[in-house]
Scaffold this active site. Structure first.
Site, PDB file in Angstrom:
ATOM      1  N   ASN A 215    -107.419 -72.798 -92.553  1.00  0.00           N
ATOM      2  CA  ASN A 215    -107.311 -73.016 -93.993  1.00  0.00           C
ATOM      3  C   ASN A 215    -108.301 -74.100 -94.398  1.00  0.00           C
ATOM      4  O   ASN A 215    -109.071 -74.584 -93.576  1.00  0.00           O
ATOM      5  CB  ASN A 215    -105.877 -73.394 -94.370  1.00  0.00           C
ATOM      6  CG  ASN A 215    -105.390 -74.600 -93.600  1.00  0.00           C
ATOM      7  OD1 ASN A 215    -105.988 -75.663 -93.667  1.00  0.00           O
ATOM      8  ND2 ASN A 215    -104.310 -74.441 -92.837  1.00  0.00           N
ATOM      9  N   CYS A 278     -98.319 -84.005 -92.418  1.00  0.00           N
ATOM     10  CA  CYS A 278     -99.284 -83.708 -93.474  1.00  0.00           C
ATOM     11  C   CYS A 278    -100.212 -82.557 -93.097  1.00  0.00           C
ATOM     12  O   CYS A 278    -100.909 -82.014 -93.950  1.00  0.00           O
ATOM     13  CB  CYS A 278    -100.095 -84.972 -93.772  1.00  0.00           C
ATOM     14  SG  CYS A 278    -101.141 -84.864 -95.229  1.00  0.00           S
ATOM     15  N   ALA A 279    -100.244 -82.185 -91.819  1.00  0.00           N
ATOM     16  CA  ALA A 279    -101.151 -81.127 -91.373  1.00  0.00           C
ATOM     17  C   ALA A 279    -100.824 -79.806 -92.055  1.00  0.00           C
ATOM     18  O   ALA A 279     -99.652 -79.485 -92.293  1.00  0.00           O
ATOM     19  CB  ALA A 279    -101.074 -80.962 -89.858  1.00  0.00           C
ATOM     20  N   ASP A 283     -99.585 -70.587 -90.589  1.00  0.00           N
ATOM     21  CA  ASP A 283     -98.269 -69.967 -90.463  1.00  0.00           C
ATOM     22  C   ASP A 283     -98.239 -68.899 -89.368  1.00  0.00           C
ATOM     23  O   ASP A 283     -97.197 -68.657 -88.762  1.00  0.00           O
ATOM     24  CB  ASP A 283     -97.857 -69.328 -91.794  1.00  0.00           C
ATOM     25  CG  ASP A 283     -97.577 -70.376 -92.863  1.00  0.00           C
ATOM     26  OD1 ASP A 283     -97.011 -71.429 -92.518  1.00  0.00           O
ATOM     27  OD2 ASP A 283     -97.941 -70.145 -94.029  1.00  0.00           O
ATOM     28  N   PRO A 310     -94.967 -71.771 -84.371  1.00  0.00           N
ATOM     29  CA  PRO A 310     -93.780 -72.643 -84.390  1.00  0.00           C
ATOM     30  C   PRO A 310     -93.757 -73.487 -85.655  1.00  0.00           C
ATOM     31  O   PRO A 310     -94.808 -73.881 -86.171  1.00  0.00           O
ATOM     32  CB  PRO A 310     -93.967 -73.515 -83.135  1.00  0.00           C
ATOM     33  CG  PRO A 310     -95.421 -73.441 -82.816  1.00  0.00           C
ATOM     34  CD  PRO A 310     -95.870 -72.080 -83.240  1.00  0.00           C
ATOM     35  N   ILE A 312     -93.300 -76.788 -86.954  1.00  0.00           N
ATOM     36  CA  ILE A 312     -93.288 -78.146 -86.401  1.00  0.00           C
ATOM     37  C   ILE A 312     -92.359 -79.053 -87.208  1.00  0.00           C
ATOM     38  O   ILE A 312     -91.549 -79.805 -86.643  1.00  0.00           O
ATOM     39  CB  ILE A 312     -94.717 -78.717 -86.356  1.00  0.00           C
ATOM     40  CG1 ILE A 312     -95.604 -77.835 -85.467  1.00  0.00           C
ATOM     41  CG2 ILE A 312     -94.707 -80.156 -85.844  1.00  0.00           C
ATOM     42  CD1 ILE A 312     -97.066 -78.203 -85.494  1.00  0.00           C
TER      43      ILE A 312
END
Length: 412
Positions: A215, A278-279, A283, A310, A312
């Site tokens: 992204n 914040c990462a 998806d 996963p 997080i």
């Protein structure tokens, strides 16, 4: 964050960033503080005493050896009459004088004579900021209990790019308010002893050896948050996906590529007191990445079977043991920002969601990767929306909020 009734002595150093000192006076007074100014000789090349006096509503002081001033308001009284001394911009020269106890002009003498808290907002060329001498001086000042806000990263008047721009006036005022709030045993380092973890940037999920799913995340916001937490005294680990950014100073950095690697790195560093996710984690990933580069074929594009990565944030927020005291997630949205953020808060089990509007142009700040952010803090108690700020200012405000939330906690 109010400064009502507080008295601030603003020391303006020389440098092009001096023009921001005038806006800082406005911001401080708007928040209720009274402001008195000292201008160094170099500062007067950029800001006139008349401008500072007009905006502050008080005399601007410039000369250590003015007999009139010494009779009316001596340099000792100037420094001790204030609740807080703010140095903005704090030049390399002023920082050196402070670190080594020089008293060669009114500004340095007032700083040496004070028994009050001191906040500096450094501003200088990136090479000067990164010079070992400046780093040594900064370390000495921190050890002496001087608080620091900024500098920010960006393009400078000299044309170079990097850290060295003075923090924005709102961010300096926020830091001043936090120092004067009296909430922390050590105002300069309210997060001293706290262990924090921040994730930042995108993840790259391989399709084949040369292609990946990703992204537009630049990592600017996550890196700024890690830096801001470290500046408040926290022991910070930054788990970062692939970014084109320098590592924040004073932060332990773990570099990863994929969501699975990021989760493993995060879990390996538990427990922590605060975790800020914040990462912008992808998806999905390809169920079976190609070992060789996929080629075009007459039959059309290949079919890429996707599987979920996963989660997080939810994994850490829902831990049954060793869960951080405070878990903060981010939600980048283009529509129904608050509605989606509230749903994410409930679904993930975290404590706060920082919802940032990345829509264009309806009130948002545009595509991910920009330099500004429009955020709202969503909790179970309500929603707090902040004005459009640069990402450093967002990070500093968020770090202060985290410090307030964790006040009086016993660290892990």
């Amino acid at each position: 964050m109010t400064l009502s009734g507080k008295r601030i002595l603003l020391i303006v150093g020389g440098g092009i960033a001096g023009y921001k000192a005038l806006e800082l006076i406005r911001v401080l007074r708007k928040r209720g503080a009274s402001v008195r100014c000292i201008l160094t000789k170099a500062a007067q090349e950029f800001v006139t005493p008349l401008s500072a006096a007009s905006l502050s509503g008080d005399k601007a002081y410039t000369d250590l050896f003015s007999l009139t001033d010494e009779a009316e308001m001596g340099h000792i009284e100037l420094s001790r009459d204030a609740d807080l001394l703010v140095v903005a911009p704090a030049t390399a020269d002023l920082m050196a004088k402070m670190a080594h106890g020089f008293a060669s002009d009114l500004a340095s003498t007032a700083l040496l004579a004070t028994d009050k808290a001191v906040l500096i907002a450094p501003a200088m060329n990136v090479r000067m900021w990164e010079h070992p001498a400046t780093k040594r001086n900064l370390a000495v000042l921190r050890e002496d209990g001087v608080s620091v806000v900024g500098p920010d990263e960006g393009e400078m008047a000299c044309g170079e790019f990097g850290f060295g721009r003075m923090a924005q006036p709102d961010a300096i005022a926020d830091a001043a308010a936090a120092l004067l709030s009296g909430g922390a045993a050590s105002p300069a380092k309210p997060l001293a002893g706290c262990r924090a973890l921040v994730t930042s940037g995108p993840t790259h999920e391989p399709i084949d050896p040369v292609r990946y799913i990703a992204n537009r995340s630049s990592g600017k916001q996550g890196h700024a948050i890690a830096r801001a937490l470290a500046e408040l005294g926290a022991e910070v680990t930054l788990v970062s996906g692939p970014v084109a950014l320098a590592d924040p100073p004073g932060v332990a950095v773990v570099k990863v590529e994929t969501a699975a690697e990021m989760l493993a790195a995060v879990e390996a560093r538990m427990p922590v007191d605060a975790a800020v996710f914040c990462a912008a984690v992808a998806d999905w990933r390809v169920a079976r990445a190609g070992d060789e580069k996929l080629k075009k074929t007459p039959g059309g594009p290949p079919s890429l079977g996707l599987v979920e990565n996963p989660d997080i944030l939810a994994t850490i927020a829902k831990r049954t043991s060793g869960r951080p005291v405070l878990v903060v997630g981010f939600a980048a949205e283009t529509e129904k920002v608050i509605e989606h953020a509230k749903a994410k808060l409930a679904r993930k089990g975290c404590d706060w969601i920082v919802a940032n509007d990345v829509s264009t142009p309806a009130g948002g700040t545009g595509v991910m990767g920009g330099d500004r952010n429009t955020v709202s803090i969503v909790t179970r108690d309500g929603v707090e929306t902040w004005p459009i700020l640069d990402k450093t200012a967002v990070a500093q405000r968020l770090a202060q909020r985290i410090a307030e939330q964790l006040k009086d906690r016993q660290w892990v």
